[in-house]
Design an enzyme around this catalytic site. Sequence first.
Site, PDB file in Angstrom:
ATOM      1  N   ASP A   1      40.054  53.333  49.326  1.00  0.00           N
ATOM      2  CA  ASP A   1      40.305  52.688  48.033  1.00  0.00           C
ATOM      3  C   ASP A   1      38.974  52.612  47.270  1.00  0.00           C
ATOM      4  OD1 ASP A   1      42.540  50.493  46.832  1.00  0.00           O
ATOM      5  OD2 ASP A   1      40.461  50.075  46.261  1.00  0.00           O
TER       6      ASP A   1
ATOM      7  N   HIS B   1      41.323  43.013  50.061  1.00  0.00           N
ATOM      8  CA  HIS B   1      40.387  41.986  49.561  1.00  0.00           C
ATOM      9  C   HIS B   1      40.687  40.595  50.125  1.00  0.00           C
ATOM     10  CE1 HIS B   1      38.669  44.809  46.786  1.00  0.00           C
ATOM     11  NE2 HIS B   1      39.771  44.942  46.072  1.00  0.00           N
TER      12      HIS B   1
ATOM     13  N   HIS C   1      37.701  50.332  45.649  1.00  0.00           N
ATOM     14  CA  HIS C   1      37.041  49.037  45.790  1.00  0.00           C
ATOM     15  C   HIS C   1      36.654  48.791  47.250  1.00  0.00           C
ATOM     16  CE1 HIS C   1      39.815  48.619  42.274  1.00  0.00           C
ATOM     17  NE2 HIS C   1      38.729  48.092  41.735  1.00  0.00           N
TER      18      HIS C   1
HETATM   19 ZN   LIG Z   1      41.299  49.219  44.721  1.00  0.00          ZN
END
Ligand SMILES: [Zn+2]
Length: 307
Positions: A158, A122, A160
């Site tokens: 993942d 991220h 996300h």
């Molecule tokens: Zn994650």
Amino acid sequence: MLLYLHDCFEQHDTGSHPECPARIRNVNQQLRAAGWTERCECPDWLPAGLDDIESVHDATYVNQLERWCQEAAGRIEADTVVSPGSWQATLMACGAAVDAVRQISAGTHNKAFCAVRPPGHHARPQHAMGFCLFNTVAVAAQAALTQGLDRVLILDWDIHHGNGTQDTFYDHGQVGFFSIHRSPFYPGTGAADETGTGRGLGWISNAPISADTNPRTFRDAFTRGAEDLATKVQPQLILLSAGFDAHQADPVGSLSLQEEDFGQLTQIVCQLADQYCDGKIVSLLEGGYHLDHLPQSVLAHVNELAD
Ligand SMILES: [Zn+2]
């Protein structure tokens, strides 16, 4: 296979945060107990240099993060916490990835797993985000290009979306990025029509999936997306953002996957690596927050990666 593990990752103290030192402690214990530290080469390595970090991140942010860590600033962003040990941990995480890329480019091994934290995918060029300080997989991809590679593929399973990785390479054209992720979900990006721009057009691929997706559908969507982008990119190296928070029991992510599903996903990545790049894979730990199922899922992954 190369296996990167180090106690320094326990020094990134995050208090009661789900991205906690016990994650890596348990992963390391599991890998040691299963004999992988005996069967793999476990290199010593150096923290990443600022030239490696600043191939992805703005110097202003890098300097600010170092100060925040020295000052034990605590929460620096909605979900992200730092302490004095965080600076060395994030440099060592990136350093492991860079060392693995160099060793694999040199041909001494063709697989590496980096048991590192904090996660990275991220982190954006100018910001920490979502438990991530520096974008480890993006730093690894830049290191691969510096080593003389022309085409790198990043796969991200993942739960996300790897928005920071996508941002870094959205208009790049030498680094392909495919992410499968739960949607709608944090961080809100990763729609199917986000496909890159300029020289990077067609080099970004996203497979958003719903929260009720079953493991078979997840696997099929991952296979299709990864194969299609590999055909386009013709990678010389595959980097994997290996998060394990799509596990059914994960307290942050939770989809429907079990430990063995991560083994099957690993087989798919290994087949692609065999097809395109002499089996070369550098896998980096991203998310995964259940303190028992995370190490078991990592073990299922490493068992297949090293096979
Ligand atoms: Zn994650």
